[in-house]
Write a protein that holds these residues in place. Structure first.
Motif, PDB file in Angstrom:
ATOM      1  N   CYS A 194      59.073  11.868  26.433  1.00  0.00           N
ATOM      2  CA  CYS A 194      59.723  11.945  27.320  1.00  0.00           C
ATOM      3  C   CYS A 194      59.948  10.144  27.724  1.00  0.00           C
ATOM      4  O   CYS A 194      61.206   9.754  28.069  1.00  0.00           O
ATOM      5  N   VAL A 195      59.545   9.719  26.799  1.00  0.00           N
ATOM      6  CA  VAL A 195      59.202   7.917  27.262  1.00  0.00           C
ATOM      7  C   VAL A 195      60.823   8.204  25.974  1.00  0.00           C
ATOM      8  O   VAL A 195      61.519   7.535  27.203  1.00  0.00           O
ATOM      9  N   ASP A 196      60.625   8.100  25.060  1.00  0.00           N
ATOM     10  CA  ASP A 196      62.316   7.545  24.042  1.00  0.00           C
ATOM     11  C   ASP A 196      63.031   8.215  25.114  1.00  0.00           C
ATOM     12  O   ASP A 196      63.974   7.731  24.397  1.00  0.00           O
ATOM     13  N   CYS A 197      63.463   9.059  25.622  1.00  0.00           N
ATOM     14  CA  CYS A 197      64.005   9.971  25.915  1.00  0.00           C
ATOM     15  C   CYS A 197      64.725   9.145  27.193  1.00  0.00           C
ATOM     16  O   CYS A 197      65.539   9.199  27.160  1.00  0.00           O
ATOM     17  N   CYS A 198      64.092   7.940  27.709  1.00  0.00           N
ATOM     18  CA  CYS A 198      64.532   7.578  29.093  1.00  0.00           C
ATOM     19  C   CYS A 198      63.420   6.228  29.107  1.00  0.00           C
ATOM     20  O   CYS A 198      64.755   5.778  29.841  1.00  0.00           O
ATOM     21  N   LEU A 199      63.755   5.795  28.265  1.00  0.00           N
ATOM     22  CA  LEU A 199      64.098   4.638  27.341  1.00  0.00           C
ATOM     23  C   LEU A 199      65.613   3.673  27.409  1.00  0.00           C
ATOM     24  O   LEU A 199      66.654   4.909  27.325  1.00  0.00           O
ATOM     25  N   GLY A 200      65.221   3.051  28.265  1.00  0.00           N
ATOM     26  CA  GLY A 200      66.879   2.508  28.687  1.00  0.00           C
ATOM     27  C   GLY A 200      68.030   3.407  29.132  1.00  0.00           C
ATOM     28  O   GLY A 200      68.814   2.636  29.795  1.00  0.00           O
ATOM     29  N   ASP A 201      67.381   4.063  30.810  1.00  0.00           N
ATOM     30  CA  ASP A 201      67.717   4.722  31.111  1.00  0.00           C
ATOM     31  C   ASP A 201      67.286   3.619  33.155  1.00  0.00           C
ATOM     32  O   ASP A 201      66.775   4.233  33.218  1.00  0.00           O
ATOM     33  N   ALA A 202      67.818   3.230  33.567  1.00  0.00           N
ATOM     34  CA  ALA A 202      67.045   2.520  34.623  1.00  0.00           C
ATOM     35  C   ALA A 202      66.532   3.149  36.112  1.00  0.00           C
ATOM     36  O   ALA A 202      65.547   3.157  36.461  1.00  0.00           O
ATOM     37  N   ALA A 203      67.495   4.988  36.498  1.00  0.00           N
ATOM     38  CA  ALA A 203      67.054   5.284  37.111  1.00  0.00           C
ATOM     39  C   ALA A 203      66.171   6.026  36.436  1.00  0.00           C
ATOM     40  O   ALA A 203      65.404   7.023  37.268  1.00  0.00           O
ATOM     41  N   MET A 204      65.390   5.697  35.386  1.00  0.00           N
ATOM     42  CA  MET A 204      63.957   6.640  34.816  1.00  0.00           C
ATOM     43  C   MET A 204      63.482   6.158  34.630  1.00  0.00           C
ATOM     44  O   MET A 204      62.658   6.791  33.847  1.00  0.00           O
ATOM     45  N   SER A 205      63.535   4.883  35.956  1.00  0.00           N
ATOM     46  CA  SER A 205      61.803   3.940  35.371  1.00  0.00           C
ATOM     47  C   SER A 205      60.284   5.023  35.840  1.00  0.00           C
ATOM     48  O   SER A 205      59.919   4.083  35.081  1.00  0.00           O
ATOM     49  N   ASP A 206      61.074   5.073  36.640  1.00  0.00           N
ATOM     50  CA  ASP A 206      59.121   5.954  37.668  1.00  0.00           C
ATOM     51  C   ASP A 206      58.975   7.320  36.579  1.00  0.00           C
ATOM     52  O   ASP A 206      57.374   6.825  36.501  1.00  0.00           O
ATOM     53  N   CYS A 207      59.302   8.006  35.836  1.00  0.00           N
ATOM     54  CA  CYS A 207      59.876   8.677  34.718  1.00  0.00           C
ATOM     55  C   CYS A 207      58.936   8.420  33.943  1.00  0.00           C
ATOM     56  O   CYS A 207      57.837   8.661  33.952  1.00  0.00           O
TER      57      CYS A 207
END
Length: 106
Positions: A23-36
């Motif tokens: 999930c970290v890899d998926c969320c990297l680079g997406d500012a909207a996913m910072s909490d995740c």
């Protein structure tokens, strides 16, 4: 501690670590996913440490499991807010790990 329950909890922690890292890899680079991203990083850390503590049958295992369950529940609550497949898999793994850790902490 029942050996089967211990082994099941260790495996749940390791599975959760993998799901969180994915999930970290998926969320990297997406500012909207910072909490995740933050929740997953914390969760992966505690799950890995908890598995190691249980593997050596530390007398502190119950406390680690209680903390791990709490962090897994927080991570699941955050990840379930997102439609990404990695987030949904992480939610499921976190819930399984929290359940196993609650049992070990009891």
């Amino acid at each position: 501690m029942n050996d089967q329950a211990l082994n099941d909890c260790i495996q749940a922690c390791l599975d959760c670590t993998t799901a969180c890292e994915t999930c970290v890899d998926c969320c990297l680079g997406d500012a909207a996913m910072s909490d995740c991203l933050r929740h997953c990083l914390d969760c992966a850390e505690v799950c890995q440490a908890c598995a190691r503590v249980m593997a050596r049958k530390s007398p502190m295992s119950k406390k680690w499991c209680a903390l791990c369950a709490e962090i897994c529940e927080a991570c699941a609550a955050e990840c379930e807010k997102h439609d990404k497949e990695a987030c949904q898999r992480c939610t499921e793994a976190c819930r399984r790990c929290a359940e196993a850790c609650h049992k070990m902490a009891a």
